[in-house]
Motif scaffolding. Structure first.
Motif, mmCIF file in Angstrom:
data_model
loop_
_atom_site.group_PDB
_atom_site.id
_atom_site.type_symbol
_atom_site.label_atom_id
_atom_site.label_comp_id
_atom_site.label_asym_id
_atom_site.label_seq_id
_atom_site.Cartn_x
_atom_site.Cartn_y
_atom_site.Cartn_z
ATOM 1 N N ALA A 81 -13.707 -33.952 -22.926
ATOM 2 C CA ALA A 81 -14.870 -33.874 -22.032
ATOM 3 C C ALA A 81 -14.472 -33.030 -20.830
ATOM 4 N N LEU A 82 -15.419 -32.281 -20.309
ATOM 5 C CA LEU A 82 -15.210 -31.522 -19.081
ATOM 6 C C LEU A 82 -16.354 -31.872 -18.143
ATOM 7 N N ILE A 83 -15.998 -32.345 -16.959
ATOM 8 C CA ILE A 83 -16.965 -32.817 -15.971
ATOM 9 C C ILE A 83 -16.922 -31.900 -14.766
ATOM 10 N N ASN A 84 -18.110 -31.564 -14.246
ATOM 11 C CA ASN A 84 -18.251 -30.660 -13.101
ATOM 12 C C ASN A 84 -17.443 -29.377 -13.305
ATOM 13 N N PRO A 85 -17.643 -28.701 -14.443
ATOM 14 C CA PRO A 85 -16.823 -27.531 -14.753
ATOM 15 C C PRO A 85 -17.149 -26.303 -13.915
ATOM 16 N N GLN A 127 -9.301 -36.801 -13.807
ATOM 17 C CA GLN A 127 -8.128 -35.997 -13.473
ATOM 18 C C GLN A 127 -8.459 -34.505 -13.595
ATOM 19 N N PRO A 128 -7.942 -33.685 -12.677
ATOM 20 C CA PRO A 128 -8.186 -32.245 -12.759
ATOM 21 C C PRO A 128 -7.585 -31.643 -14.028
ATOM 22 N N VAL A 129 -8.337 -30.755 -14.649
ATOM 23 C CA VAL A 129 -7.858 -29.979 -15.791
ATOM 24 C C VAL A 129 -8.216 -28.521 -15.548
ATOM 25 N N SER A 130 -7.383 -27.634 -16.080
ATOM 26 C CA SER A 130 -7.672 -26.209 -15.963
ATOM 27 C C SER A 130 -6.900 -25.482 -17.044
ATOM 28 N N GLY A 131 -7.316 -24.270 -17.299
ATOM 29 C CA GLY A 131 -6.626 -23.455 -18.278
ATOM 30 C C GLY A 131 -7.372 -22.158 -18.496
ATOM 31 N N GLU A 132 -6.860 -21.390 -19.433
ATOM 32 C CA GLU A 132 -7.507 -20.152 -19.843
ATOM 33 C C GLU A 132 -7.890 -20.276 -21.297
ATOM 34 N N ALA A 133 -8.961 -19.599 -21.667
ATOM 35 C CA ALA A 133 -9.444 -19.696 -23.037
ATOM 36 C C ALA A 133 -9.887 -18.335 -23.550
ATOM 37 N N THR A 134 -9.637 -18.120 -24.843
ATOM 38 C CA THR A 134 -10.123 -16.956 -25.564
ATOM 39 C C THR A 134 -10.722 -17.468 -26.872
#
Length: 178
Positions: A81-85, A127-134
């Motif tokens: 899940a991603l919240i407030n992305p 909890q904060p999550v972040s990353g890069e995606a292709t």
């Protein structure tokens, strides 16, 4: 858990900007996420945003099945899940992919999107999550985030002549992305 009704194109909830989630750990948000995951799996989707189930909040669920992974830079991903992305394009490269949507059943179309993005937000534990995606992950993140801003994929299509029925896309090998 419960299966939720999916809003279809034409419903006003799909055209509004969703509200921020104040407390990602609230019981109703946890139940919503569980129900969205069950609904996404039942509908054979790769993502589902809260507005698609008539809840105008900034949360979506997603995954990358092995069949849709494109290799090392775009590996399979478990359900999350991603919240407030916040989704930010990285670079100028654009990729056009065939997209479908659970809110627009039976159709898909060619949608240009940034090929690489950075994502940030909160997971279901707050909890904060972040990353890069292709690859497929970048498409899914952008597609679901668009739902939070009231944007459906046909609104991103520069050529509506590339909008077609699922059966025709499959029959002619034109690509699959949901």
């Amino acid at each position: 858990m419960a299966l939720l009704k999916i809003a279809r194109m034409g419903h006003p909830v799909l055209l509004e900007r969703a509200a921020e989630v104040d407390d990602p750990t609230a019981p109703y948000i946890q139940t919503l996420i569980d129900d969205m995951i069950e609904t996404m799996h039942d509908a054979d989707g790769a993502g589902l945003a809260a507005p698609q189930v008539h809840v105008p909040l900034r949360v979506f669920v997603y995954h990358v099945p092995a069949a849709r992974s494109s290799g090392a830079e775009d590996p399979p991903r478990p359900v999350a899940a991603l919240i407030n992305p916040l989704i930010t394009p990285l670079g100028d490269a654009v990729a056009t992919n065939t997209e479908g949507c659970l809110s627009i059943p039976g159709l898909r179309g060619a949608v240009p999107r940034p090929a690489r993005v950075r994502y940030e937000g909160l997971d279901r534990r707050g909890q904060p999550v972040s990353g890069e995606a292709t690859g497929f992950l970048a498409v899914v993140l952008q597609h679901e985030n668009d739902h939070l801003d009231g944007i459906l994929y046909p609104m991103r299509m520069p050529d509506l002549g590339r909008l077609g029925f699922d059966a025709e896309y499959e029959k002619h090998g034109l690509g699959i992305a949901k």
